[in-house]
Each structure stands twice: as structure tokens, then as C-alpha cells.
Design an enzyme around this catalytic site. Structure first.
Site, PDB file in Angstrom:
ATOM      1  N   LYS A  16       0.810  -1.214   0.000  1.00 53.44           N
ATOM      2  CA  LYS A  16       0.000   0.000   0.000  1.00 53.44           C
ATOM      3  C   LYS A  16       0.850   1.274   0.000  1.00 53.44           C
ATOM      4  CE  LYS A  16      -2.522   0.334   3.672  1.00 53.44           C
ATOM      5  NZ  LYS A  16      -1.992   1.469   4.460  1.00 53.44           N
ATOM      6  N   ARG A  91      -9.291   4.094   9.156  1.00 53.56           N
ATOM      7  CA  ARG A  91      -9.081   2.731   9.662  1.00 53.56           C
ATOM      8  C   ARG A  91     -10.333   2.193  10.314  1.00 53.56           C
ATOM      9  NH1 ARG A  91      -2.866   1.984  11.017  1.00 53.56           N
ATOM     10  NH2 ARG A  91      -2.479   2.197   8.895  1.00 53.56           N
ATOM     11  N   ARG A 130      10.715 -11.981   4.133  1.00 55.68           N
ATOM     12  CA  ARG A 130      11.550 -10.772   4.068  1.00 55.68           C
ATOM     13  C   ARG A 130      12.831 -10.933   4.903  1.00 55.68           C
ATOM     14  NH1 ARG A 130       8.015  -5.986   5.863  1.00 55.68           N
ATOM     15  NH2 ARG A 130       6.852  -6.450   3.985  1.00 55.68           N
ATOM     16  N   ARG A 163      13.252  -9.855  10.755  1.00 57.10           N
ATOM     17  CA  ARG A 163      12.671  -9.020  11.812  1.00 57.10           C
ATOM     18  C   ARG A 163      11.585  -9.771  12.584  1.00 57.10           C
ATOM     19  NH1 ARG A 163      10.015  -3.787  10.388  1.00 57.10           N
ATOM     20  NH2 ARG A 163       8.729  -5.306   9.315  1.00 57.10           N
ATOM     21  N   ARG A 174      -1.143 -10.087  12.618  1.00 61.81           N
ATOM     22  CA  ARG A 174      -1.321  -8.790  11.939  1.00 61.81           C
ATOM     23  C   ARG A 174      -2.379  -8.904  10.842  1.00 61.81           C
ATOM     24  NH1 ARG A 174       4.384  -7.146   9.899  1.00 61.81           N
ATOM     25  NH2 ARG A 174       3.351  -5.244   9.181  1.00 61.81           N
TER      26      ARG A 174
END
Ligand SMILES: [Zn+2]
Length: 218
Positions: A16, A91, A130, A163, A174
């Protein structure tokens, strides 16, 4: 594209932020990211910034009243007059209703809501795969853009870092939180026929192409 109010929705990992920046650049409109506004207001020590900082230091979410006020102030800046893309706002349903009133009052009319729809499997791989080089900052992905040598940066700087935010369990949380939070928004905009789905599964360049061609002829 005529000047208009765009809202970009998308799960974590949907790209996004990248797409919002690209849209702003491509069409010469303002990129309005709530994260950026918040950081800026806190460092500039504006009244709303200080209020937001107090909430965050107390471990609270920044309440709608403050976020709405920050967005209102940001939309009043001259660069937003040529149109803007909102990234990270609204949101909640309450924020969406506030935004509707604000846009009407400012003469924008109804926003165009773009939802980057991405398969959960791809979102998971983008995030859990990642790996970052702690030295040069290069970002890899073990599924889509793997380093040549397993755990090392291709420039041989250092071992790559995974991470904590990108671990399987956190990613699952999430995504679930995003889903729960966004569902009412999706329904709200969909009911009002303002919602448009954009396929977010491809590479960033192809998602961008689809966004641009949609916006040239929505
Ligand atoms: Zn490196």
C-alpha cells in the site's frame, strides 16, 4: 485524472505505501500517510501532535478525535488541492464517516476507494520471507527475491536479519487484526458503491500499471 480524493486500502504486505507513493508521483497529487502526519506533528510539537504523543506514551492507540484533526489539518495544505491519496486512513467506521463529512464540506464529494486485493498466501510469503541486510539495508525475500547465498547479503556485508515483525505467528496476528478492522470499512464503501478492487498479487510494477490505467478511466 481530474483532481480527486483517493483512499487506498490494503493488508500489511499488500504494498500500500509503495503504491500510494507511486500514485502521488504519477498523477502529481499529495500522498497523505497517517504515519507520516503523526510523526511530523509529534516532531513539530503541534497541539494535536503533543496530544497524540501523550496517548502513545501512555500505550494507547491515538484516538479518532486526534487522528481526524490531523487529517483535517493536512488536507487544508495547498499541495492537497490537486487531489490526494490517503494511506492508512480511514481505519475505522467512525473515521470513514468523519472523512465523508469533511470531504463534502471541502467540496471533494465522494472519494474513490481502491482496495488492493491480495491472496493471503502471497501476503504471508511477502512478509515472512523478508530478510534485510543490517549493513547496506538491501531487502530480500526468500520466495520472490532470494539472496544468492542462503543467509548472507549478496554484497557480503553481513548475515541477513529476519525481523520479529515478520515471523510467522506475528504475521498471522497482523493479518487477522487487519481483516477484523477493515471488514466494516469494506462493507461500508461497497454498500455505497465507492469500492474498487485492484489485483494486488503481481509485482509492484504491474500492480501500479493496473492502478494507473484504472484511474485514467475509472
Ligand atoms: Zn548488504
Amino acid at each position: 485524472m481530474r483532481a480527486r480524493a483517493l483512499i487506498l486500502l490494503g493488508a500489511p504486505g499488500a504494498g500500500k505505501g509503495t503504491q500510494a507513493r507511486g500514485l502521488a508521483q504519477h498523477f502529481g497529487i499529495a500522498h497523505i500517510s497517517t504515519g507520516d502526519i503523526l510523526r511530523h506533528a509529534v516532531s513539530a510539537r503541534t497541539p494535536l501532535g503533543l496530544a497524540a504523543q501523550r496517548e502513545m506514551e501512555a500505550g494507547h492507540l491515538v484516538p479518532d478525535r486526534i487522528v481526524n484533526g490531523l487529517v483535517r489539518e493536512r488536507l487544508a495544505q495547498p499541495d492537497a488541492a490537486r487531489g490526494f491519496v490517503l494511506d492508512g486512513f480511514p481505519r475505522t467506521l467512525a473515521q470513514a464517516r468523519y472523512l465523508d463529512r469533511l470531504l463534502r464540506a471541502q467540496g471533494w464529494g465522494r472519494p474513490l476507494v481502491l482496495n488492493l486485493r491480495t491472496d493471503e498466501d502471497i501476503l504471508r510469503k511477502r512478509m515472512t520471507g523478508r530478510r534485510t541486510c543490517p549493513v547496506c539495508g538491501e531487502i530480500y525475500n526468500i520466495y520472490f527475491n532470494p539472496p544468492q547465498n542462503d543467509a548472507m547479503c549478496d554484497r557480503e556485508c553481513a548475515k541477513l536479519i529476519h525481523r520479529a515483525d515478520d515471523h510467522e505467528e506475528v504475521v498471522g496476528q497482523r493479518l487477522a487484526a487487519y481483516e477484523a478492522q477493515t471488514k466494516p470499512l469494506i462493507e461500508y464503501y461497497s454498500r455505497r458503491k465507492l469500492l474498487h478492487h485492484i489485483d494486488g498479487n503481481g509485482k509492484p510494477e504491474s500492480v501500479a500499471r493496473e492502478l494507473y490505467s484504472f484511474l485514467r478511466d475509472p
